[in-house]
Design an enzyme around this catalytic site. Sequence first.
Site, short mmCIF file in Angstrom:
data_model
loop_
_atom_site.label_atom_id
_atom_site.label_comp_id
_atom_site.label_asym_id
_atom_site.label_seq_id
_atom_site.Cartn_x
_atom_site.Cartn_y
_atom_site.Cartn_z
N GLU A 157 0.84 -1.20 0.00
CA GLU A 157 0.00 0.00 0.00
C GLU A 157 0.88 1.25 0.00
O GLU A 157 1.82 1.34 0.79
CB GLU A 157 -0.90 -0.01 1.25
CG GLU A 157 -1.85 1.14 1.32
CD GLU A 157 -2.64 1.30 0.02
OE1 GLU A 157 -3.37 0.38 -0.35
OE2 GLU A 157 -2.50 2.36 -0.64
N PHE A 158 0.54 2.21 -0.86
CA PHE A 158 1.35 3.43 -0.96
C PHE A 158 0.58 4.67 -0.52
O PHE A 158 1.05 5.78 -0.72
CB PHE A 158 1.85 3.62 -2.39
CG PHE A 158 2.68 2.45 -2.89
CD1 PHE A 158 4.01 2.31 -2.51
CD2 PHE A 158 2.12 1.47 -3.70
CE1 PHE A 158 4.77 1.23 -2.94
CE2 PHE A 158 2.87 0.39 -4.14
CZ PHE A 158 4.20 0.27 -3.75
N ASN B 257 9.65 3.58 0.16
CA ASN B 257 9.63 4.42 1.36
C ASN B 257 11.04 4.88 1.74
O ASN B 257 11.25 6.01 2.15
CB ASN B 257 8.99 3.67 2.53
CG ASN B 257 7.49 3.88 2.56
OD1 ASN B 257 6.93 4.49 1.65
ND2 ASN B 257 6.83 3.38 3.59
N CYS C 21 5.39 5.00 9.30
CA CYS C 21 5.98 4.25 8.18
C CYS C 21 7.47 4.49 7.96
O CYS C 21 8.26 3.57 8.10
CB CYS C 21 5.20 4.55 6.91
SG CYS C 21 3.53 3.89 6.98
P1 NAD Z 1 -2.83 0.58 12.54
O1 NAD Z 1 -2.08 0.30 13.79
O2 NAD Z 1 -3.53 1.89 12.36
O3 NAD Z 1 -3.94 -0.56 12.34
C1 NAD Z 1 -3.68 -1.91 12.49
C2 NAD Z 1 -4.97 -2.59 12.98
O4 NAD Z 1 -4.79 -4.00 13.01
C3 NAD Z 1 -5.37 -2.17 14.40
O5 NAD Z 1 -6.69 -1.68 14.40
C4 NAD Z 1 -5.26 -3.47 15.19
O6 NAD Z 1 -6.22 -3.57 16.24
C5 NAD Z 1 -5.50 -4.51 14.12
N1 NAD Z 1 -5.03 -5.86 14.46
C6 NAD Z 1 -3.83 -6.24 14.96
N2 NAD Z 1 -3.80 -7.57 15.13
C7 NAD Z 1 -4.99 -8.04 14.69
C8 NAD Z 1 -5.55 -9.34 14.59
N3 NAD Z 1 -4.88 -10.43 14.96
N4 NAD Z 1 -6.80 -9.47 14.11
C9 NAD Z 1 -7.52 -8.38 13.73
N5 NAD Z 1 -7.03 -7.12 13.79
C10 NAD Z 1 -5.77 -6.96 14.27
O7 NAD Z 1 -1.80 0.33 11.35
P2 NAD Z 1 -1.79 1.03 9.90
O8 NAD Z 1 -1.19 2.38 9.99
O9 NAD Z 1 -3.11 0.84 9.26
O10 NAD Z 1 -0.71 0.12 9.17
C11 NAD Z 1 -0.99 -1.23 8.80
C12 NAD Z 1 0.12 -1.72 7.91
O11 NAD Z 1 0.13 -0.96 6.70
C13 NAD Z 1 1.52 -1.57 8.50
O12 NAD Z 1 2.31 -2.63 8.07
C14 NAD Z 1 2.02 -0.28 7.88
O13 NAD Z 1 3.42 -0.23 7.79
C15 NAD Z 1 1.42 -0.34 6.50
N6 NAD Z 1 1.20 0.96 5.86
C16 NAD Z 1 0.76 2.01 6.58
C17 NAD Z 1 0.52 3.22 5.95
C18 NAD Z 1 0.05 4.41 6.73
O14 NAD Z 1 0.09 5.51 6.19
N7 NAD Z 1 -0.41 4.25 7.97
C19 NAD Z 1 0.75 3.36 4.56
C20 NAD Z 1 1.18 2.25 3.85
C21 NAD Z 1 1.40 1.05 4.50
#
Ligand code: NAD
Length: 440
Positions: free
Chosen positions: A154-155, A211, A263
């Site tokens: 995801e970007f 990234n 990130c």
């Molecule tokens: P986040 O912490 O906001 O959300 C993660 C969610 O997963 C939480 O709500 C948590 O409760 C849930 N979770 C954890 N374990 C679980 C399980 N076993 N079953 C069900 N739910 C579970 O994280 P995010 O910012 O959305 O990032 C998620 C991934 O995407 C990461 O790897 C991050 O590096 C990547 N990413 C993030 C962004 C960004 O801008 N935030 C952009 C691109 C990629």
Amino acid sequence: MKPKHVAVVGTGYVGLVTGACLADIGHRVVCVDADKAKVATLKKGGLPIYEPGLDAVVAANRKKGRLSFTGDLKEAMKTAELVFIAVNTPPLPNGEADLSFVETVARQVAQNLHRYTVIVEKSTVPVNTGAKVRQTLRLHGKKGVEFDVVSNPEFLREGTAVQDFSKPDRIVVGVESERAEKVMRELYAPIKAPFVVTDIKSAELIKHASNSFLATKISFINAVAALCERVGADVSLVAKGMGYDARIGASFLRAGLGYGGSCFPKDVSAFIKMAEGVGVDFKLLKAVREINDHQRHWAVERLRQALWNLRGKTVAVWGLAFKPDTDDLRNAPALDIIHALQAEGCKVTAHDPVAMGKAGPLLPGVRLVKTPLEAVREADALLVATEWKEYKAIDLSRVKALLRTPVLVDGRNLFDPAAAAALGFLYHSVGRGSAGLAGH
Ligand code: NAD
């Protein structure tokens, strides 16, 4: 297009946006989260995060019956043809990515597989995670049930996530079968963007490399900013002159307090660690990280330079989120800077347009106020830590009238140095020299 049934596991910044936007292009999506409070909020029509435009997409698609929320993966998987893993992959103390949440979900998915399903790695993960997910599914899944693992990094950027989903620069899909590629092409058919199909490992590397490259651009311009400060040049002009070169590009060439968020810091460290694990010393990225850490010291140093002793002084901080248009405080430069100021006995008053609720528990001892002008009242200096648009619109003469001493450390180069100096500010910004009383 025949709508697909999709389960998205993890309803954070990525999962919720992905789920809501996939529903918006016509699919039937069930979002799953282990956090009961989050699921309860979503079921009631609330949103656990601030992301511009997301509330409308969620509301519209719930109403159409295309988007729902549950804490029960088994229920979500009853009809799912694809399962997105979008859980967090936080850093371990040594910098490696913690993949335990991904493993937990992979195991739970395996236990609920009952027909051909495409398991999509959406979380940012180090290379070879796809192979581990596949192994976990084989070990824990029912014999004879077919599946494919796909990497679909995801970007999206927080603050413009909804728009980024519908108009992405590209969609990257790492696959190991034509069948999975077909499913992914059908899923994303309504979105017009270059569709890059690779093997799984390359897709995983594309995310970390992208990234890390963007982080490199930020640290590069901050290193140039340090040079500009020494020689009396203006980094914003240098960046402008560089950015017109199509090979360089203007984005991510803004000097400031450095990158933060959930990130870049984590992905740069994870990439360094992953490289180390296979015998490659990624020296370049180590320097990128070091320069970025230094930018936080820059802010404290400039405040010290202006205020002399920090003990007993009050600094107003504008902006807490790691960037504008989000309430995300993870690895926000403002938080590190505030902690450093408090360690020196400095008092802090702070404001942020949307992150105040989340900031309270993270900033004990900080007075959080409702307006930016209230923050500067009787403060000895103002530090701009996040470039929110509303700050730029504030009349600086009112700020000057409220401050005890007219010290402005602009960590995001939000204001014009000459204008600030003309108002009588001692003004510091990043890589554009100092103005006003600063020269005396
Ligand atoms: P986040 O912490 O906001 O959300 C993660 C969610 O997963 C939480 O709500 C948590 O409760 C849930 N979770 C954890 N374990 C679980 C399980 N076993 N079953 C069900 N739910 C579970 O994280 P995010 O910012 O959305 O990032 C998620 C991934 O995407 C990461 O790897 C991050 O590096 C990547 N990413 C993030 C962004 C960004 O801008 N935030 C952009 C691109 C990629």
